[in-house]
Enzyme design. Structure first.
Site, PDB file in Angstrom:
ATOM      1  N   THR A  33       0.842  -1.209   0.000  1.00  0.00           N
ATOM      2  CA  THR A  33       0.000   0.000   0.000  1.00  0.00           C
ATOM      3  C   THR A  33       0.872   1.252   0.000  1.00  0.00           C
ATOM      4  O   THR A  33       2.012   1.218   0.491  1.00  0.00           O
ATOM      5  CB  THR A  33      -0.898   0.020   1.261  1.00  0.00           C
ATOM      6  OG1 THR A  33      -1.489   1.318   1.416  1.00  0.00           O
ATOM      7  CG2 THR A  33      -0.119  -0.273   2.539  1.00  0.00           C
ATOM      8  N   ASP A  34       0.323   2.364  -0.491  1.00  0.00           N
ATOM      9  CA  ASP A  34       1.090   3.622  -0.442  1.00  0.00           C
ATOM     10  C   ASP A  34       1.258   4.118   0.999  1.00  0.00           C
ATOM     11  O   ASP A  34       2.090   4.982   1.278  1.00  0.00           O
ATOM     12  CB  ASP A  34       0.441   4.703  -1.325  1.00  0.00           C
ATOM     13  CG  ASP A  34      -0.940   5.151  -0.867  1.00  0.00           C
ATOM     14  OD1 ASP A  34      -1.492   4.565   0.092  1.00  0.00           O
ATOM     15  OD2 ASP A  34      -1.481   6.093  -1.485  1.00  0.00           O
ATOM     16  N   GLU A  35       0.470   3.555   1.928  1.00  0.00           N
ATOM     17  CA  GLU A  35       0.571   4.021   3.321  1.00  0.00           C
ATOM     18  C   GLU A  35       1.891   3.647   3.970  1.00  0.00           C
ATOM     19  O   GLU A  35       2.233   4.171   5.020  1.00  0.00           O
ATOM     20  CB  GLU A  35      -0.601   3.490   4.149  1.00  0.00           C
ATOM     21  CG  GLU A  35      -1.935   3.987   3.621  1.00  0.00           C
ATOM     22  CD  GLU A  35      -3.079   3.874   4.609  1.00  0.00           C
ATOM     23  OE1 GLU A  35      -2.832   3.586   5.783  1.00  0.00           O
ATOM     24  OE2 GLU A  35      -4.220   4.083   4.184  1.00  0.00           O
ATOM     25  N   TYR A  90      -1.941  -0.594  10.942  1.00  0.00           N
ATOM     26  CA  TYR A  90      -2.190  -1.194   9.631  1.00  0.00           C
ATOM     27  C   TYR A  90      -0.983  -1.037   8.709  1.00  0.00           C
ATOM     28  O   TYR A  90      -0.460  -2.017   8.163  1.00  0.00           O
ATOM     29  CB  TYR A  90      -3.434  -0.546   8.980  1.00  0.00           C
ATOM     30  CG  TYR A  90      -3.491  -0.779   7.487  1.00  0.00           C
ATOM     31  CD1 TYR A  90      -3.755  -2.053   6.982  1.00  0.00           C
ATOM     32  CD2 TYR A  90      -3.237   0.248   6.577  1.00  0.00           C
ATOM     33  CE1 TYR A  90      -3.769  -2.292   5.609  1.00  0.00           C
ATOM     34  CE2 TYR A  90      -3.247   0.029   5.212  1.00  0.00           C
ATOM     35  CZ  TYR A  90      -3.519  -1.251   4.732  1.00  0.00           C
ATOM     36  OH  TYR A  90      -3.511  -1.478   3.376  1.00  0.00           O
ATOM     37  N   LYS A 149       1.720  -3.799   7.027  1.00  0.00           N
ATOM     38  CA  LYS A 149       1.933  -3.942   5.572  1.00  0.00           C
ATOM     39  C   LYS A 149       3.405  -3.693   5.224  1.00  0.00           C
ATOM     40  O   LYS A 149       3.967  -4.372   4.357  1.00  0.00           O
ATOM     41  CB  LYS A 149       1.039  -2.958   4.791  1.00  0.00           C
ATOM     42  CG  LYS A 149      -0.436  -3.236   4.879  1.00  0.00           C
ATOM     43  CD  LYS A 149      -0.858  -4.545   4.251  1.00  0.00           C
ATOM     44  CE  LYS A 149      -0.965  -4.481   2.750  1.00  0.00           C
ATOM     45  NZ  LYS A 149      -1.547  -5.736   2.181  1.00  0.00           N
TER      46      LYS A 149
HETATM   47  O1  DAU Z   1      -3.928   4.412   0.630  1.00  0.00           O
HETATM   48  C1  DAU Z   1      -4.290   3.070   0.439  1.00  0.00           C
HETATM   49  C2  DAU Z   1      -5.101   2.624   1.604  1.00  0.00           C
HETATM   50  O2  DAU Z   1      -6.361   3.266   1.513  1.00  0.00           O
HETATM   51  C3  DAU Z   1      -5.273   1.122   1.704  1.00  0.00           C
HETATM   52  O3  DAU Z   1      -4.037   0.519   1.867  1.00  0.00           O
HETATM   53  C4  DAU Z   1      -6.177   0.788   2.889  1.00  0.00           C
HETATM   54  O4  DAU Z   1      -6.397  -0.599   2.966  1.00  0.00           O
HETATM   55  C5  DAU Z   1      -7.488   1.507   2.739  1.00  0.00           C
HETATM   56  O5  DAU Z   1      -8.284   1.269   3.883  1.00  0.00           O
HETATM   57  C6  DAU Z   1      -7.287   2.998   2.535  1.00  0.00           C
HETATM   58  O6  DAU Z   1      -6.862   3.617   3.777  1.00  0.00           O
HETATM   59  P1  DAU Z   1      -7.477   5.009   4.271  1.00  0.00           P
HETATM   60  O7  DAU Z   1      -7.338   5.115   5.731  1.00  0.00           O
HETATM   61  O8  DAU Z   1      -6.967   6.134   3.447  1.00  0.00           O
HETATM   62  O9  DAU Z   1      -9.021   4.762   3.835  1.00  0.00           O
HETATM   63  P2  DAU Z   1     -10.393   5.146   4.541  1.00  0.00           P
HETATM   64  O10 DAU Z   1     -11.462   4.897   3.544  1.00  0.00           O
HETATM   65  O11 DAU Z   1     -10.544   4.522   5.874  1.00  0.00           O
HETATM   66  O12 DAU Z   1     -10.263   6.707   4.761  1.00  0.00           O
HETATM   67  C7  DAU Z   1     -10.026   7.585   3.693  1.00  0.00           C
HETATM   68  C8  DAU Z   1      -9.933   8.983   4.288  1.00  0.00           C
HETATM   69  O13 DAU Z   1     -11.239   9.367   4.758  1.00  0.00           O
HETATM   70  C9  DAU Z   1      -9.013   9.081   5.486  1.00  0.00           C
HETATM   71  O14 DAU Z   1      -8.358  10.345   5.454  1.00  0.00           O
HETATM   72  C10 DAU Z   1      -9.949   9.017   6.693  1.00  0.00           C
HETATM   73  C11 DAU Z   1     -11.219   9.667   6.166  1.00  0.00           C
HETATM   74  N1  DAU Z   1     -12.504   9.167   6.731  1.00  0.00           N
HETATM   75  C12 DAU Z   1     -12.713   7.827   6.674  1.00  0.00           C
HETATM   76  C13 DAU Z   1     -13.892   7.300   7.178  1.00  0.00           C
HETATM   77  C14 DAU Z   1     -14.162   5.809   7.142  1.00  0.00           C
HETATM   78  C15 DAU Z   1     -13.446  10.037   7.238  1.00  0.00           C
HETATM   79  O15 DAU Z   1     -13.241  11.270   7.247  1.00  0.00           O
HETATM   80  N2  DAU Z   1     -14.611   9.514   7.731  1.00  0.00           N
HETATM   81  C16 DAU Z   1     -14.868   8.186   7.742  1.00  0.00           C
HETATM   82  O16 DAU Z   1     -15.953   7.770   8.242  1.00  0.00           O
END
Ligand code: DAU
Length: 350
Positions: A129-131, A156, A160
């Site tokens: 992942t880019d993370e 997480y 990874k």
């Molecule tokens: O960058 C790649 C990664 O993207 C993958 O490796 C991960 O498996 C995947 O879960 C994803 O990680 P993020 O943490 O970026 O994804 P998430 O959808 O959880 O959150 C995206 C952004 O939105 C992050 O800045 C947190 C924010 N967010 C997320 C949720 C679920 C909110 O503001 N509200 C929310 O309810």
């Protein structure tokens, strides 16, 4: 090619299987999936008959040595998607992430080392992942390239990064033909609604609040899952062993921008003025250690493997919303019982 795809009942894995079966008519796919909360056989239930004949499902855990050894032995290639993927869950239960993400990768790499004993015509793609690169500040114009030092900041991404390092160690030490992908945020149909985009779509369609973490100015780089699958196919067939490939579509957006666009598109479908729906956005307490910004330099993938993304973000998002509207049964099934408990735990009183 006989390909073992781990975690193929999940979001990206299931799209990848569809892509392979549709575009490579001689390939056979074996799906190893533990069917945890995000694994859903409904994601692959409607394969056309000819494709279903080339597809087999085995329920099992990627840390099960004996099972993994047996399956890798039958495979000419492995694409390893199986993982615990959600950052918020990793903050809640880091151990589960180390178990699946690090120990799962170790099990698979070791099985491949033993089964393939030095054969260079085999291929293993480890999906990272880019993370793993850590975070950029909002005013930092740079992007992560593949040589950027790894500096993961969540349980997480640390799990990874550990797997990512281990895969390169197997390449350097044993000559295992392994390629690593580091992709940005994916979106598209069938994504489990714990992730930003599907969660916001379902809430917007139901008229519920949209919980935006902190100030909402965090930036993510987005790619449609179909583009991501094409990129993984290119890496599988043309990638160089021991090489890392960033996967992205050069589409960086703040979370606020994404959420506003979701609301505008949902309003458009409903024939309502978008301003009426913007009030659904609710700023909530931030994620601990929340990475500010990710941005990927994908020139290696573009120049060496000829990748070009096809789906533009707004069109891809509109289609994705359409898919959730058209698949209420799928949505109902994944948002029942355990999901409600998860949602309450994460968001109630936040
Ligand atoms: O960058 C790649 C990664 O993207 C993958 O490796 C991960 O498996 C995947 O879960 C994803 O990680 P993020 O943490 O970026 O994804 P998430 O959808 O959880 O959150 C995206 C952004 O939105 C992050 O800045 C947190 C924010 N967010 C997320 C949720 C679920 C909110 O503001 N509200 C929310 O309810």
């Amino acid at each position: 090619m006989r390909i073992l795809v781990t975690g193929a009942a999940g979001f990206i894995g299931s799209h990848f299987v569809r892509h392979i079966l549709a575009h490579h008519t001689d390939d056979e796919v074996l799906n190893l999936d533990a069917l945890t909360y995000a694994g859903n056989l409904a994601n692959l239930a409607d394969l056309p008959e000819e494709q279903a004949r080339r597809y087999r499902f085995v329920k099992g855990d990627v840390t099960d040595d004996a099972l993994v050894a047996q399956l890798v032995d039958q495979a000419e290639a492995v694409v390893h998607f199986a993982a615990q993927t959600h950052v918020d869950r990793s903050i809640d239960d880091p151990q589960a992430f180390m178990r699946t993400n690090l120990w799962g990768a170790q099990t698979l790499l070791e099985a491949a080392r033993r089964a393939w004993s030095g054969r260079q015509d085999r291929r293993l793609v480890l999906v990272s992942t880019d993370e793993v690169y850590g975070a950029l500040e909002l005013d930092d114009p740079r992007r992560f390239d593949e040589d950027w030092p790894l500096a993961p900041r969540s349980p997480y991404s640390a799990s990874k990064a550990a797997a990512d390092h281990l895969a390169l160690a197997y390449y350097h030490t044993y000559g295992l033909p392994v390629m690593i992908t580091r992709s940005c945020n994916n979106y598209g149909p069938n994504q489990f609604p714990e992730k930003l985009i599907p969660l916001m779509i379902l809430n917007a369609l139901a008229g519920r609040e949209l919980p935006l973490y902190g100030d909402g100015r965090h930036v993510r780089d987005w790619i449609h899952v179909s583009d991501n699958c094409r990129a993984h196919d290119l890496v599988l067939r043309g990638g160089a062993p021991g090489r890392v490939y960033n996967v992205g579509a050069d589409s960086q957006r703040s979370n606020l921008e994404v959420v506003r666009l979701v609301l505008a598109l949902v309003a458009e479908r409903a024939g309502r003025p978008p301003q009426e729906m913007m009030g659904l956005i609710k700023h909530v307490n931030d994620r601990p250690g929340h990475d500010r910004r990710y941005a990927l330099d994908t020139s290696r993938l573009v120049q060496e493997l000829g990748f070009a993304p096809r789906v533009n973000f707004k069109d891809g998002l509109a289609d994705t919303i359409g898919w959730y509207v058209d698949n209420p049964e799928w949505c109902r099934a994944v948002t029942s019982g355990a999901y409600r408990e998860y949602y309450q735990k994460m968001y109630d009183g936040r």
